[in-house]
Design an enzyme around this catalytic site. Structure first.
Site, PDB file in Angstrom:
ATOM      1  CE  LYS A 106      -1.694  -1.590   3.748  1.00 14.82           C
ATOM      2  NZ  LYS A 106      -2.440  -1.932   4.986  1.00 14.82           N
ATOM      3  CB  THR A 144      -6.492   7.816   7.261  1.00 14.90           C
ATOM      4  OG1 THR A 144      -5.564   8.409   8.196  1.00 14.90           O
ATOM      5  CG2 THR A 144      -6.716   8.772   6.106  1.00 14.90           C
ATOM      6  N   GLY A 190      -7.840   3.149  10.852  1.00 17.01           N
ATOM      7  CA  GLY A 190      -8.403   1.861  10.494  1.00 17.01           C
ATOM      8  C   GLY A 190      -8.388   1.542   9.015  1.00 17.01           C
ATOM      9  CB  THR A 191      -6.820   3.201   6.074  1.00 14.77           C
ATOM     10  OG1 THR A 191      -7.324   4.484   6.415  1.00 14.77           O
ATOM     11  CG2 THR A 191      -6.851   3.035   4.573  1.00 14.77           C
ATOM     12  N   GLY A 192      -6.007   0.363   6.976  1.00 10.64           N
ATOM     13  CA  GLY A 192      -5.402  -0.922   6.640  1.00 10.64           C
ATOM     14  C   GLY A 192      -6.255  -2.097   7.079  1.00 10.64           C
ATOM     15  CB  CYS A 193      -8.206  -2.730  10.178  1.00 11.34           C
ATOM     16  SG  CYS A 193      -6.911  -2.435  11.395  1.00 11.34           S
TER      17      CYS A 193
END
Length: 268
Positions: free
Chosen positions: A175, A208, A210-213
């Site tokens: 990412k 942003t 919690g974006t990766g989760c």
């Protein structure tokens, strides 16, 4: 048959990341979500103030309970803060039918607070990397996994993705959200195949958390519904982009707010 996905991760008491974000992402993408908690965090939009690791035998008990009863079609793995928990989760994955595994190597919260001790990185690489169908590190996490500097260009990203494949990852979504250009470019690579670049205009927002989760659990949701890996990644990227675009519609906390998991359902 109802599509079921499991998240194995830590809890975010503020509701924006971790288990809470994963379950919201599963639901928003039409999948029933179950969970195995690995840690409790005292956390809000401003940061993490405390972490309590779940006892190993209770992590095992949760995995056995969930996988022995539910017909799980995909599994997402998030925060695993200590070596014994990583080893227990790896053993559980080998013991049960888990469906495709999405590994999000969560190391640092959006606030900058560390969520993975240094000694656990090597264990994550040796124990879980070979068991995952796709890993979803951000630029900081990939650099830490490789013990190198953060990628500064798309050429660096490709090099690091290929190196992680060489270390045992079957596929990777690297990412690029922590980059500095006007465009956020994510790189998807399966084995020695051709790279797929997923590009979106960078969104100006502080929300942003919690974006990766959310992204990794959206991939797991698509896999649980039977989509192929490439299609799942593309669909999840489109979902998280809209969740970030619509995040300013929410007024949550005083710091980095969450993305809007239910943007397709709220505020129409």
């Amino acid at each position: 048959m109802t599509a079921i996905a499991v998240t194995i991760a830590g809890s975010d008491s503020g509701g924006g990341a971790g288990i809470q974000a994963d379950l919201k992402s599963f639901s928003a993408n039409g999948v029933y979500g179950a969970s195995v908690l690995t840690a409790l965090t005292a956390q809000n939009t401003l940061g993490v103030t405390a972490i309590h690791d779940i006892p190993i035998d209770f992590v095992r008990a949760q995995m056995d309970a969930v996988y022995s009863d539910l017909e799980v079609k995909a599994t997402k793995i998030g925060m695993l803060s200590q070596v014994p928990i990583i080893e227990e989760v790896a053993a559980g994955l080998k013991r049960h039918q888990t469906g495709p595994v999405v590994l999000d190597p969560v190391m640092v919260a959006a606030s900058g607070d560390p969520l993975l001790v240094d000694s656990a990185v090597a264990s994550l690489m040796s124990e879980l990397l070979p068991l995952a169908d796709v890993i979803t590190p951000n630029l900081h996490e990939a650099a830490r996994m490789l013990e190198t500097d953060m990628a500064a260009s798309e050429e660096d990203m490709l090099d690091q993705a290929q190196r992680l494949i060489g270390l045992g990852a079957k596929s990777i979504l690297l990412k690029g959200g922590h980059g500095s250009s006007d465009e956020s470019a994510d790189l998807f690579l399966i084995g020695a195949g051709d790279p797929l670049w997923l590009r979106e205009k960078r969104i100006a927002t502080d929300n942003t958390h919690g974006t990766g989760c959310t992204l990794s659990s959206a991939i797991a949701a698509a896999l649980a519904k039977g989509e192929g890996l490439s299609e799942a990644v593309i669909a999840a990227k489109a979902y998280i982009h809209q969740a970030i675009c619509r995040s300013d519609e929410l007024q949550i906390g005083k710091g980095h707010g969450p993305v809007h998991h239910f943007h397709a359902f709220w505020g129409k």
